[in-house]
Motif scaffolding. Sequence first.
Motif, PDB file in Angstrom:
ATOM      1  N   LEU A  91       0.986  -1.308  -0.002  1.00  0.00           N
ATOM      2  CA  LEU A  91      -0.036   0.110  -0.017  1.00  0.00           C
ATOM      3  C   LEU A  91       1.103   1.235   0.053  1.00  0.00           C
ATOM      4  O   LEU A  91       0.700   2.104  -0.734  1.00  0.00           O
ATOM      5  CB  LEU A  91      -0.878   0.009   1.177  1.00  0.00           C
ATOM      6  CG  LEU A  91      -1.822   1.332   1.591  1.00  0.00           C
ATOM      7  CD1 LEU A  91      -2.722   1.386   0.076  1.00  0.00           C
ATOM      8  CD2 LEU A  91      -2.435   1.223   2.640  1.00  0.00           C
ATOM      9  N   SER A  92       1.847   1.282   0.814  1.00  0.00           N
ATOM     10  CA  SER A  92       2.735   2.395   0.969  1.00  0.00           C
ATOM     11  C   SER A  92       3.544   2.677  -0.371  1.00  0.00           C
ATOM     12  O   SER A  92       3.813   3.873  -0.964  1.00  0.00           O
ATOM     13  CB  SER A  92       3.806   2.273   1.971  1.00  0.00           C
ATOM     14  OG  SER A  92       4.657   1.251   1.899  1.00  0.00           O
ATOM     15  N   MET A  93       3.900   1.593  -1.058  1.00  0.00           N
ATOM     16  CA  MET A  93       4.637   1.833  -2.558  1.00  0.00           C
ATOM     17  C   MET A  93       3.527   2.244  -3.405  1.00  0.00           C
ATOM     18  O   MET A  93       4.281   2.903  -4.505  1.00  0.00           O
ATOM     19  CB  MET A  93       5.326   0.583  -2.596  1.00  0.00           C
ATOM     20  CG  MET A  93       6.420   0.209  -1.889  1.00  0.00           C
ATOM     21  SD  MET A  93       7.549  -1.037  -2.677  1.00  0.00           S
ATOM     22  CE  MET A  93       6.850  -2.336  -2.477  1.00  0.00           C
ATOM     23  N   GLY A  94       2.369   1.572  -3.440  1.00  0.00           N
ATOM     24  CA  GLY A  94       1.458   2.105  -4.134  1.00  0.00           C
ATOM     25  C   GLY A  94       1.078   3.725  -4.242  1.00  0.00           C
ATOM     26  O   GLY A  94       1.017   4.650  -5.092  1.00  0.00           O
ATOM     27  N   ILE A  95       1.039   4.215  -2.827  1.00  0.00           N
ATOM     28  CA  ILE A  95       0.770   5.589  -2.574  1.00  0.00           C
ATOM     29  C   ILE A  95       2.083   6.308  -3.043  1.00  0.00           C
ATOM     30  O   ILE A  95       2.096   7.528  -3.808  1.00  0.00           O
ATOM     31  CB  ILE A  95       0.622   5.856  -1.162  1.00  0.00           C
ATOM     32  CG1 ILE A  95      -0.584   5.487  -0.510  1.00  0.00           C
ATOM     33  CG2 ILE A  95       0.709   7.269  -0.419  1.00  0.00           C
ATOM     34  CD1 ILE A  95      -0.873   5.118   0.717  1.00  0.00           C
ATOM     35  N   GLY A  96       3.217   5.775  -2.866  1.00  0.00           N
ATOM     36  CA  GLY A  96       4.441   6.400  -3.312  1.00  0.00           C
ATOM     37  C   GLY A  96       4.499   6.590  -4.999  1.00  0.00           C
ATOM     38  O   GLY A  96       4.823   7.573  -5.570  1.00  0.00           O
ATOM     39  N   MET A  97       3.847   5.596  -5.600  1.00  0.00           N
ATOM     40  CA  MET A  97       3.880   5.595  -6.859  1.00  0.00           C
ATOM     41  C   MET A  97       3.110   6.733  -7.549  1.00  0.00           C
ATOM     42  O   MET A  97       3.409   7.259  -8.619  1.00  0.00           O
ATOM     43  CB  MET A  97       3.648   4.207  -7.574  1.00  0.00           C
ATOM     44  CG  MET A  97       3.743   4.111  -8.996  1.00  0.00           C
ATOM     45  SD  MET A  97       5.633   4.232  -9.382  1.00  0.00           S
ATOM     46  CE  MET A  97       6.185   2.694  -9.193  1.00  0.00           C
ATOM     47  N   VAL A  98       1.993   6.787  -6.728  1.00  0.00           N
ATOM     48  CA  VAL A  98       0.827   7.816  -7.405  1.00  0.00           C
ATOM     49  C   VAL A  98       1.702   9.258  -6.970  1.00  0.00           C
ATOM     50  O   VAL A  98       1.542  10.167  -7.990  1.00  0.00           O
ATOM     51  CB  VAL A  98      -0.306   7.593  -6.541  1.00  0.00           C
ATOM     52  CG1 VAL A  98      -1.114   8.837  -6.574  1.00  0.00           C
ATOM     53  CG2 VAL A  98      -1.207   6.556  -6.818  1.00  0.00           C
ATOM     54  N   ALA A  99       2.398   9.448  -5.835  1.00  0.00           N
ATOM     55  CA  ALA A  99       2.869  10.505  -5.751  1.00  0.00           C
ATOM     56  C   ALA A  99       4.226  10.973  -6.818  1.00  0.00           C
ATOM     57  O   ALA A  99       3.934  12.034  -7.249  1.00  0.00           O
ATOM     58  CB  ALA A  99       3.563  10.882  -4.197  1.00  0.00           C
TER      59      ALA A  99
END
Length: 185
Positions: free
Chosen positions: A172-180
């Motif tokens: 989840l945190s890597m997905g959020i980072g990718m969106v950012a």
Amino acid sequence: MHGPVSAAWLLVALCAATGAYCVLRMRSGVEEQRRSAGGEALMGFGMAVMAVPAAVFAPPRWAWPVYAAVFGAAALRALWAARAAPHHLHHLVGASAMVYMSVAVAVAPPGPHHAHGGTGVPLLTGALLVYFAGYVLLAGARLVPAAATVAGAGGGSARWGDRPELARACRLSMGIGMVAMLLTM
């Protein structure tokens, strides 16, 4: 990547911490956990390096094609692994997104602010944003029941590398980072 410096440092910290936990997951007794964790550690550390503010460290121009080659190899590995386990398709998309961002930075003209050449969001960037935003929503929804189940069961007996709710939180945190990162393109 460019954007607010404080947000960039938060993204660096989030991705580096995620990569470090994925290294711990590589010590799992479950073979599939170890295989997934290696690719996820590469993604976490790669995202952390790419998110470092340019004012602090601007990689040389030759570094971006190297990043693209490393993540291209990771994408090929994920494609090969997806034959047996379809969940590796997400790793394929993530590694391909890293290749895309590396190539976009490599071919962009030098300067503090370079755009894609138009006034809108390029189609591939938009498609990746939609994919990762959907992934974040889905991963977040999957994480809530897992945390409630573990809390209700008394949890704590599993080793750190084998805790499924922590692995989901990492993804989840890597997905959020990718969106950012995609938003700053």
